[in-house]
Design a protein around this motif. Structure first.
Motif, PDB file in Angstrom:
ATOM      1  N   ASP A  58      20.221  21.177   8.778  1.00 23.75           N
ATOM      2  CA  ASP A  58      21.283  21.937   8.120  1.00 23.75           C
ATOM      3  C   ASP A  58      20.824  22.526   6.785  1.00 23.75           C
ATOM      4  O   ASP A  58      21.603  23.168   6.077  1.00 23.75           O
ATOM      5  CB  ASP A  58      22.529  21.072   7.909  1.00 23.75           C
ATOM      6  CG  ASP A  58      22.277  19.880   7.004  1.00 23.75           C
ATOM      7  OD1 ASP A  58      21.103  19.627   6.645  1.00 23.75           O
ATOM      8  OD2 ASP A  58      23.248  19.181   6.667  1.00 23.75           O
ATOM      9  N   ALA A  59      19.535  22.309   6.443  1.00 16.12           N
ATOM     10  CA  ALA A  59      19.008  22.867   5.191  1.00 16.12           C
ATOM     11  C   ALA A  59      17.496  22.995   5.307  1.00 16.12           C
ATOM     12  O   ALA A  59      16.738  22.380   4.556  1.00 16.12           O
ATOM     13  CB  ALA A  59      19.389  21.992   4.004  1.00 16.12           C
ATOM     14  N   ALA A  60      17.052  23.807   6.234  1.00 17.94           N
ATOM     15  CA  ALA A  60      15.625  23.919   6.512  1.00 17.94           C
ATOM     16  C   ALA A  60      14.948  24.909   5.580  1.00 17.94           C
ATOM     17  O   ALA A  60      15.525  25.943   5.231  1.00 17.94           O
ATOM     18  CB  ALA A  60      15.405  24.338   7.964  1.00 17.94           C
ATOM     19  N   ALA A  61      13.700  24.592   5.220  1.00 20.95           N
ATOM     20  CA  ALA A  61      12.956  25.478   4.336  1.00 20.95           C
ATOM     21  C   ALA A  61      11.464  25.382   4.625  1.00 20.95           C
ATOM     22  O   ALA A  61      10.932  24.297   4.875  1.00 20.95           O
ATOM     23  CB  ALA A  61      13.221  25.133   2.869  1.00 20.95           C
ATOM     24  N   ILE A  62      10.812  26.527   4.564  1.00 18.45           N
ATOM     25  CA  ILE A  62       9.354  26.619   4.653  1.00 18.45           C
ATOM     26  C   ILE A  62       8.855  27.290   3.381  1.00 18.45           C
ATOM     27  O   ILE A  62       9.421  28.294   2.940  1.00 18.45           O
ATOM     28  CB  ILE A  62       8.914  27.461   5.865  1.00 18.45           C
ATOM     29  CG1 ILE A  62       9.388  26.840   7.182  1.00 18.45           C
ATOM     30  CG2 ILE A  62       7.391  27.640   5.880  1.00 18.45           C
ATOM     31  CD1 ILE A  62       9.165  27.751   8.389  1.00 18.45           C
ATOM     32  N   VAL A  63       7.813  26.738   2.793  1.00 18.18           N
ATOM     33  CA  VAL A  63       7.111  27.405   1.702  1.00 18.18           C
ATOM     34  C   VAL A  63       5.644  27.517   2.085  1.00 18.18           C
ATOM     35  O   VAL A  63       5.000  26.517   2.419  1.00 18.18           O
ATOM     36  CB  VAL A  63       7.248  26.662   0.360  1.00 18.18           C
ATOM     37  CG1 VAL A  63       6.287  27.235  -0.682  1.00 18.18           C
ATOM     38  CG2 VAL A  63       8.677  26.764  -0.165  1.00 18.18           C
ATOM     39  N   ASN A  64       5.134  28.729   2.051  1.00 18.24           N
ATOM     40  CA  ASN A  64       3.719  28.988   2.282  1.00 18.24           C
ATOM     41  C   ASN A  64       3.039  29.211   0.937  1.00 18.24           C
ATOM     42  O   ASN A  64       3.530  29.996   0.118  1.00 18.24           O
ATOM     43  CB  ASN A  64       3.537  30.217   3.169  1.00 18.24           C
ATOM     44  CG  ASN A  64       4.134  30.025   4.550  1.00 18.24           C
ATOM     45  OD1 ASN A  64       4.075  28.935   5.109  1.00 18.24           O
ATOM     46  ND2 ASN A  64       4.710  31.083   5.098  1.00 18.24           N
ATOM     47  N   VAL A  65       1.930  28.526   0.715  1.00 12.36           N
ATOM     48  CA  VAL A  65       1.198  28.686  -0.534  1.00 12.36           C
ATOM     49  C   VAL A  65       0.119  29.737  -0.329  1.00 12.36           C
ATOM     50  O   VAL A  65      -0.780  29.579   0.493  1.00 12.36           O
ATOM     51  CB  VAL A  65       0.598  27.352  -1.002  1.00 12.36           C
ATOM     52  CG1 VAL A  65      -0.214  27.559  -2.282  1.00 12.36           C
ATOM     53  CG2 VAL A  65       1.713  26.335  -1.248  1.00 12.36           C
ATOM     54  N   SER A  66       0.216  30.814  -1.084  1.00 13.30           N
ATOM     55  CA  SER A  66      -0.691  31.950  -0.968  1.00 13.30           C
ATOM     56  C   SER A  66      -1.553  32.033  -2.226  1.00 13.30           C
ATOM     57  O   SER A  66      -1.998  31.022  -2.759  1.00 13.30           O
ATOM     58  CB  SER A  66       0.114  33.240  -0.746  1.00 13.30           C
ATOM     59  OG  SER A  66      -0.717  34.343  -0.558  1.00 13.30           O
ATOM     60  N   THR A  67      -1.779  33.219  -2.733  1.00 13.95           N
ATOM     61  CA  THR A  67      -2.564  33.431  -3.948  1.00 13.95           C
ATOM     62  C   THR A  67      -2.256  34.805  -4.522  1.00 13.95           C
ATOM     63  O   THR A  67      -1.946  35.744  -3.768  1.00 13.95           O
ATOM     64  CB  THR A  67      -4.074  33.350  -3.666  1.00 13.95           C
ATOM     65  OG1 THR A  67      -4.799  33.705  -4.846  1.00 13.95           O
ATOM     66  CG2 THR A  67      -4.503  34.312  -2.563  1.00 13.95           C
ATOM     67  N   GLY A  68      -2.359  34.928  -5.822  1.00  8.64           N
ATOM     68  CA  GLY A  68      -2.222  36.237  -6.441  1.00  8.64           C
ATOM     69  C   GLY A  68      -3.290  37.215  -5.988  1.00  8.64           C
ATOM     70  O   GLY A  68      -3.105  38.432  -6.057  1.00  8.64           O
ATOM     71  N   MET A  69      -4.416  36.697  -5.491  1.00  9.84           N
ATOM     72  CA  MET A  69      -5.496  37.566  -5.026  1.00  9.84           C
ATOM     73  C   MET A  69      -5.086  38.390  -3.813  1.00  9.84           C
ATOM     74  O   MET A  69      -5.737  39.390  -3.496  1.00  9.84           O
ATOM     75  CB  MET A  69      -6.742  36.740  -4.705  1.00  9.84           C
ATOM     76  CG  MET A  69      -7.372  36.099  -5.936  1.00  9.84           C
ATOM     77  SD  MET A  69      -8.756  35.010  -5.519  1.00  9.84           S
ATOM     78  CE  MET A  69      -9.950  36.231  -4.952  1.00  9.84           C
ATOM     79  N   ALA A  70      -4.011  38.009  -3.144  1.00 10.12           N
ATOM     80  CA  ALA A  70      -3.507  38.822  -2.040  1.00 10.12           C
ATOM     81  C   ALA A  70      -3.016  40.176  -2.529  1.00 10.12           C
ATOM     82  O   ALA A  70      -2.921  41.131  -1.744  1.00 10.12           O
ATOM     83  CB  ALA A  70      -2.378  38.082  -1.321  1.00 10.12           C
ATOM     84  N   HIS A  71      -2.692  40.267  -3.822  1.00  4.92           N
ATOM     85  CA  HIS A  71      -2.194  41.515  -4.410  1.00  4.92           C
ATOM     86  C   HIS A  71      -3.223  42.212  -5.292  1.00  4.92           C
ATOM     87  O   HIS A  71      -2.981  43.331  -5.747  1.00  4.92           O
ATOM     88  CB  HIS A  71      -0.963  41.233  -5.274  1.00  4.92           C
ATOM     89  CG  HIS A  71       0.215  40.744  -4.510  1.00  4.92           C
ATOM     90  ND1 HIS A  71       0.992  41.562  -3.717  1.00  4.92           N
ATOM     91  CD2 HIS A  71       0.748  39.492  -4.402  1.00  4.92           C
ATOM     92  CE1 HIS A  71       1.955  40.852  -3.159  1.00  4.92           C
ATOM     93  NE2 HIS A  71       1.834  39.606  -3.563  1.00  4.92           N
ATOM     94  N   VAL A  72      -4.332  41.529  -5.569  1.00  8.03           N
ATOM     95  CA  VAL A  72      -5.318  42.072  -6.507  1.00  8.03           C
ATOM     96  C   VAL A  72      -6.673  42.136  -5.792  1.00  8.03           C
ATOM     97  O   VAL A  72      -7.524  41.275  -5.975  1.00  8.03           O
ATOM     98  CB  VAL A  72      -5.414  41.208  -7.779  1.00  8.03           C
ATOM     99  CG1 VAL A  72      -6.324  41.868  -8.809  1.00  8.03           C
ATOM    100  CG2 VAL A  72      -4.016  40.975  -8.371  1.00  8.03           C
ATOM    101  N   PRO A  73      -6.869  43.134  -4.950  1.00  7.12           N
ATOM    102  CA  PRO A  73      -8.126  43.229  -4.208  1.00  7.12           C
ATOM    103  C   PRO A  73      -9.318  43.349  -5.147  1.00  7.12           C
ATOM    104  O   PRO A  73      -9.253  44.018  -6.181  1.00  7.12           O
ATOM    105  CB  PRO A  73      -7.947  44.501  -3.372  1.00  7.12           C
ATOM    106  CG  PRO A  73      -6.467  44.730  -3.321  1.00  7.12           C
ATOM    107  CD  PRO A  73      -5.941  44.228  -4.623  1.00  7.12           C
TER     108      PRO A  73
END
Length: 268
Positions: free
Chosen positions: A135-150
């Motif tokens: 009744d309160a499901a959540a997913i958090v994926n840990v990424s990186t700022g480098m995904a936006h800064v090629p």
């Protein structure tokens, strides 16, 4: 603030050290039941032992491992409410940074995507039937700022994380109406074993730039990445954001990205 996490069941990958360990510790402090998934345990993780913590030894480069971790969580605690896909970065046995587009070969690219993207896909695929029952499901994926800064450094890693960000948004659109929130947290350079262990990123960069490992971590890396705070991020700072996002107190937050990067990512 009560984050309303008491009794909730969470699965955290990459949980033996760094950000994952800090997430596990914080969830336990909030009263959650936690399955910590990692290839092996650590003294720091063992120190958290108690009735609300279970460790499952899995290698997420094994395609069967994510489902095994999910099954362990449900078998141990009877449900699954939270999935934190924290495992990522250099695949086992790989040292980053790597400089230049031509440095990683096909196998390097495949291993990087398998660890940073496909393992997450497999974990979410296995977890969704159980999350949909919460009744309160959540997913958090840990990424990186480098995904936006090629940049011409770690180009395969940055590309894999950019794909992870896209996946997060697609999942939030499909499963938000069904009660599963999906968000992404993008750290900058975090003072974890990736940087601090012998032969890790600090040593690689020290050799490349003609300095020492402490100077890299204390000033050179933050300056090179234009981190306005002037320092590396601490794992707990990332964990605090992750835990807030999986809390029912964030019930209207989905499909969002949160930067915890000392000001590294600058875009509108």
């Amino acid at each position: 603030m009560d984050l309303q996490l008491a009794g909730r069941v969470a699965l955290v990958t990459g949980a033996s050290k760094g950000i994952g360990l800090a997430v596990v510790r914080t969830l336990l402090e909030e009263g959650a039941k936690v399955v910590a998934a990692s290839r092996k345990t650590s003294p720091e993780l063992d120190a958290l032992a108690g009735p609300n913590l279970s460790h499952v030894a899995v290698d997420l480069t094994d395609p069967a491992a994510p489902a095994q971790a999910v099954e362990h969580a449900v078998r141990t605690f009877g449900a699954l409410d939270i999935l934190v896909n924290n495992a990522g970065g250099p695949p086992p046995g790989v040292t980053l940074p790597r400089f230049g587009f031509l440095t990683p070969d096909d196998e390097d690219w495949a291993r990087m995507f398998d660890f940073n993207l496909f393992a997450v896909v497999r974990a979410i695929r296995a977890a969704l039937p159980h999350l949909l029952a919460s009744d309160a499901a959540a997913i958090v994926n840990v990424s990186t700022g480098m995904a936006h800064v090629p940049a011409p450094m770690n180009v395969d890693y940055s590309a894999a994380k950019a794909a992870l960000n896209n996946l997060t948004l697609a999942l939030s659109e499909e499963y938000g109406p069904q009660g599963v929130r999906v968000n992404v947290v993008s750290p900058g350079a975090v003072r974890t074993a990736w940087w601090t262990e012998e032969g890790g990123a600090a040593d690689v960069m020290a050799a490349a730039f003609g300095t020492d490992r402490d100077t890299v971590m204390d000033s050179a890396a933050p300056e090179m990445m234009k981190m306005v705070t002037g320092r590396l991020v601490e794992p707990q700072e990332v964990a605090d954001t992750v835990v807030q996002l999986v809390s029912p107190r964030a019930a209207s937050t989905t499909g969002a990205e949160f930067a915890v990067d000392g000001g590294f990512t600058k875009h509108i």
